[in-house]
Design an enzyme around this catalytic site. Structure first.
Site, PDB file in Angstrom:
ATOM      1  N   ASN A  12      -2.768   3.649   4.745  1.00  0.00           N
ATOM      2  CA  ASN A  12      -3.452   4.169   3.311  1.00  0.00           C
ATOM      3  C   ASN A  12      -4.303   3.364   2.701  1.00  0.00           C
ATOM      4  O   ASN A  12      -3.491   2.393   2.150  1.00  0.00           O
ATOM      5  CB  ASN A  12      -2.307   5.156   2.888  1.00  0.00           C
ATOM      6  CG  ASN A  12      -2.872   5.714   1.418  1.00  0.00           C
ATOM      7  OD1 ASN A  12      -3.679   5.163   0.740  1.00  0.00           O
ATOM      8  ND2 ASN A  12      -2.376   6.815   1.434  1.00  0.00           N
ATOM      9  N   HIS A  15      -5.088   2.347  -2.674  1.00  0.00           N
ATOM     10  CA  HIS A  15      -4.818   1.396  -3.690  1.00  0.00           C
ATOM     11  C   HIS A  15      -5.927   0.183  -3.457  1.00  0.00           C
ATOM     12  O   HIS A  15      -5.841  -0.761  -4.200  1.00  0.00           O
ATOM     13  CB  HIS A  15      -3.255   1.012  -3.756  1.00  0.00           C
ATOM     14  CG  HIS A  15      -2.429   2.139  -3.973  1.00  0.00           C
ATOM     15  ND1 HIS A  15      -2.785   2.824  -5.059  1.00  0.00           N
ATOM     16  CD2 HIS A  15      -1.525   2.851  -3.255  1.00  0.00           C
ATOM     17  CE1 HIS A  15      -2.024   4.013  -5.221  1.00  0.00           C
ATOM     18  NE2 HIS A  15      -1.368   3.919  -4.063  1.00  0.00           N
ATOM     19  N   HIS A  48      -6.437   9.533   0.346  1.00  0.00           N
ATOM     20  CA  HIS A  48      -6.058  10.771  -0.539  1.00  0.00           C
ATOM     21  C   HIS A  48      -7.339  10.692  -1.572  1.00  0.00           C
ATOM     22  O   HIS A  48      -7.305  10.040  -2.554  1.00  0.00           O
ATOM     23  CB  HIS A  48      -4.729  10.606  -1.302  1.00  0.00           C
ATOM     24  CG  HIS A  48      -4.372  11.479  -2.185  1.00  0.00           C
ATOM     25  ND1 HIS A  48      -3.037  11.714  -2.611  1.00  0.00           N
ATOM     26  CD2 HIS A  48      -4.850  12.785  -2.440  1.00  0.00           C
ATOM     27  CE1 HIS A  48      -2.797  12.888  -3.393  1.00  0.00           C
ATOM     28  NE2 HIS A  48      -4.012  13.549  -2.953  1.00  0.00           N
ATOM     29  N   ARG A  50      -8.089  12.309  -4.589  1.00  0.00           N
ATOM     30  CA  ARG A  50      -7.202  13.273  -5.754  1.00  0.00           C
ATOM     31  C   ARG A  50      -7.915  13.893  -6.525  1.00  0.00           C
ATOM     32  O   ARG A  50      -9.333  13.683  -6.516  1.00  0.00           O
ATOM     33  CB  ARG A  50      -6.311  12.269  -6.495  1.00  0.00           C
ATOM     34  CG  ARG A  50      -5.272  11.563  -5.905  1.00  0.00           C
ATOM     35  CD  ARG A  50      -4.292  10.728  -6.771  1.00  0.00           C
ATOM     36  NE  ARG A  50      -3.473  11.807  -7.602  1.00  0.00           N
ATOM     37  CZ  ARG A  50      -2.203  11.969  -7.386  1.00  0.00           C
ATOM     38  NH1 ARG A  50      -1.756  11.342  -6.540  1.00  0.00           N
ATOM     39  NH2 ARG A  50      -1.492  12.868  -8.287  1.00  0.00           N
ATOM     40  N   ARG A  54      -8.849   9.292  -8.927  1.00  0.00           N
ATOM     41  CA  ARG A  54      -8.449   8.133  -9.540  1.00  0.00           C
ATOM     42  C   ARG A  54      -8.590   6.821  -8.837  1.00  0.00           C
ATOM     43  O   ARG A  54      -8.679   5.859  -9.179  1.00  0.00           O
ATOM     44  CB  ARG A  54      -6.981   8.196 -10.126  1.00  0.00           C
ATOM     45  CG  ARG A  54      -6.066   8.389  -8.933  1.00  0.00           C
ATOM     46  CD  ARG A  54      -4.533   8.391  -9.539  1.00  0.00           C
ATOM     47  NE  ARG A  54      -4.464   9.461 -10.425  1.00  0.00           N
ATOM     48  CZ  ARG A  54      -2.964  10.126 -10.688  1.00  0.00           C
ATOM     49  NH1 ARG A  54      -2.153   9.388 -10.226  1.00  0.00           N
ATOM     50  NH2 ARG A  54      -2.767  11.074 -11.232  1.00  0.00           N
ATOM     51  N   HIS A  55      -8.341   6.961  -7.428  1.00  0.00           N
ATOM     52  CA  HIS A  55      -8.755   6.084  -6.379  1.00  0.00           C
ATOM     53  C   HIS A  55      -9.874   6.236  -5.456  1.00  0.00           C
ATOM     54  O   HIS A  55     -11.060   5.859  -5.738  1.00  0.00           O
ATOM     55  CB  HIS A  55      -7.419   5.344  -5.837  1.00  0.00           C
ATOM     56  CG  HIS A  55      -6.359   6.450  -5.452  1.00  0.00           C
ATOM     57  ND1 HIS A  55      -6.647   7.629  -4.762  1.00  0.00           N
ATOM     58  CD2 HIS A  55      -5.020   6.515  -5.955  1.00  0.00           C
ATOM     59  CE1 HIS A  55      -5.454   8.092  -4.342  1.00  0.00           C
ATOM     60  NE2 HIS A  55      -4.692   7.640  -5.168  1.00  0.00           N
ATOM     61  N   GLU A  75      -5.798  13.048   3.279  1.00  0.00           N
ATOM     62  CA  GLU A  75      -4.788  13.744   2.407  1.00  0.00           C
ATOM     63  C   GLU A  75      -5.517  14.631   1.122  1.00  0.00           C
ATOM     64  O   GLU A  75      -6.222  13.994   0.409  1.00  0.00           O
ATOM     65  CB  GLU A  75      -3.963  12.747   1.705  1.00  0.00           C
ATOM     66  CG  GLU A  75      -3.073  11.971   2.674  1.00  0.00           C
ATOM     67  CD  GLU A  75      -2.011  10.987   1.983  1.00  0.00           C
ATOM     68  OE1 GLU A  75      -2.160  10.998   0.755  1.00  0.00           O
ATOM     69  OE2 GLU A  75      -1.582  10.303   2.555  1.00  0.00           O
ATOM     70  N   THR A 106       2.419  10.995  -5.338  1.00  0.00           N
ATOM     71  CA  THR A 106       2.953  12.118  -4.861  1.00  0.00           C
ATOM     72  C   THR A 106       4.381  12.193  -5.114  1.00  0.00           C
ATOM     73  O   THR A 106       5.034  11.629  -4.123  1.00  0.00           O
ATOM     74  CB  THR A 106       2.314  12.375  -3.474  1.00  0.00           C
ATOM     75  OG1 THR A 106       1.084  12.072  -3.570  1.00  0.00           O
ATOM     76  CG2 THR A 106       2.552  13.772  -3.164  1.00  0.00           C
ATOM     77  N   GLU A 156       4.685  15.947   7.844  1.00  0.00           N
ATOM     78  CA  GLU A 156       5.038  14.518   7.292  1.00  0.00           C
ATOM     79  C   GLU A 156       6.031  14.676   6.513  1.00  0.00           C
ATOM     80  O   GLU A 156       6.012  15.217   5.367  1.00  0.00           O
ATOM     81  CB  GLU A 156       3.820  13.955   6.856  1.00  0.00           C
ATOM     82  CG  GLU A 156       4.145  12.664   6.220  1.00  0.00           C
ATOM     83  CD  GLU A 156       2.681  11.811   5.946  1.00  0.00           C
ATOM     84  OE1 GLU A 156       1.689  12.038   6.810  1.00  0.00           O
ATOM     85  OE2 GLU A 156       2.656  10.856   5.132  1.00  0.00           O
ATOM     86  N   HIS A 199       5.746   7.587   2.733  1.00  0.00           N
ATOM     87  CA  HIS A 199       5.888   7.123   1.125  1.00  0.00           C
ATOM     88  C   HIS A 199       6.918   6.408   0.947  1.00  0.00           C
ATOM     89  O   HIS A 199       8.096   6.633   1.143  1.00  0.00           O
ATOM     90  CB  HIS A 199       6.065   8.479   0.379  1.00  0.00           C
ATOM     91  CG  HIS A 199       5.552   8.412  -1.002  1.00  0.00           C
ATOM     92  ND1 HIS A 199       4.398   9.136  -1.493  1.00  0.00           N
ATOM     93  CD2 HIS A 199       6.313   7.900  -2.233  1.00  0.00           C
ATOM     94  CE1 HIS A 199       4.385   8.797  -2.796  1.00  0.00           C
ATOM     95  NE2 HIS A 199       5.283   8.132  -3.303  1.00  0.00           N
ATOM     96  N   GLY A 200       6.365   5.307   0.223  1.00  0.00           N
ATOM     97  CA  GLY A 200       7.374   4.083  -0.239  1.00  0.00           C
ATOM     98  C   GLY A 200       8.038   3.259   0.932  1.00  0.00           C
ATOM     99  O   GLY A 200       8.955   2.648   0.669  1.00  0.00           O
TER     100      GLY A 200
END
Ligand code: PXP
Length: 254
Positions: A12, A15, A48, A50, A54-55, A75, A106, A156, A199-200
């Site tokens: 992903n 960022h 993603h 959004r 924002r990114h 996403e 998320t 997922e 995630h994470g």
């Protein structure tokens, strides 16, 4: 694709765009990061778009689709706007995620069971266009069964609660979350779903979850971009020192 084969890694690149947007210019370029990720072994790229951009921005998604040669996982929130963009972009896959503007990331899984009526036509439309639909859900039997009933081919599983519990040192809570993931992955596979997770995730959690035979793909972003800072900083500094030295040397010989 499951069982003994190694789970695919989707990288992903959101960022990279977060860092770019902090300055408002064009660098660092998330598409360059995607190409580098693929050269390093990523099996696919996730991004993603959004609602608040924002990114990742619309142009990034279009460039990812045009410029990368591995599957693109788009996403998106379950909105008409995002379905229209996904249909135009024609990614390999669309992962439907819940989205609230005020959240930093998320935070929970999609309530597929509660939003069945809203999701059904969107899933059908995306599937009809040949896009592989995935639902980002908690490892909860009701959500997994709903995903199968909605004929989403992929789920997922949200690993955030498990990773957070481990990071916060809550061993009991982590054990409960882990057993949910183990059972959820097995249930998904039993229902004929392809099971992804994300995630994470970091090195240790990715290693643990990769051991589950049902897991076909892991999607990882934030940790990898953070690690890249530490891994990449010495080389970037070396190149900068070289550039500065070249500039001074050129001035001396001019
Ligand atoms: N999978 C999904 C569906 C996500 O929404 C995210 C976060 O955008 C990830 C995976 C990656 O999470 P992380 O950036 O924490 O690795």
């Amino acid at each position: 694709m499951t069982g003994h084969s190694v789970p695919r890694l989707g990288v992903n690149v959101d960022h990279v765009a977060t860092i770019r947007n902090a300055r408002g210019g064009r660098l660092p370029d998330p598409v360059r990061a995607a190409k580098l990720a693929i050269a390093a072994g990523a099996d696919g790229i996730t991004a993603h778009l959004r609602e608040d951009r924002r990114h990742i921005r619309d142009e990034d998604m279009a460039r990812l689709k045009a410029e990368i040669d591995k599957p693109l996982n788009f996403e998106m929130a379950a909105t008409r706007e995002m379905v229209a963009i996904a249909l135009r972009t024609a990614p390999h896959a669309s992962c439907i995620v819940p989205e609230r503007r005020e959240e930093r990331t998320t935070e929970g899984g999609l309530d597929a069971a509660g939003q069945r009526a809203q999701l059904a036509p969107m899933i059908d439309e995306l599937r009809g266009a040949g896009i592989r639909v995935s639902l980002f859900i908690a490892a909860d039997p009701a959500q997994i069964e709903t995903a199968a009933a909605l004929r989403a081919p992929v789920i997922e599983l949200h690993t955030g609660a498990w990773c957070d519990a481990l990071a916060d040192g809550h061993a009991d809570r982590a054990a409960v979350e882990w057993s949910r993931i183990v059972a959820g992955a097995a249930l998904g596979a039993k229902l004929g779903l392809e099971v992804h997770a994300g995630h994470g995730l970091a090195f240790d959690t990715a290693e643990r979850i990769a051991a589950l035979p049902a897991i076909a793909e892991l999607n990882i972003g934030h940790f990898l971009i953070g690690e890249a800072v530490f891994d990449g900083l010495p080389s970037a500094i070396g190149l900068m020192k070289d550039a500065i030295a070249r500039g001074r040397k050129a001035a001396r010989s001019a």
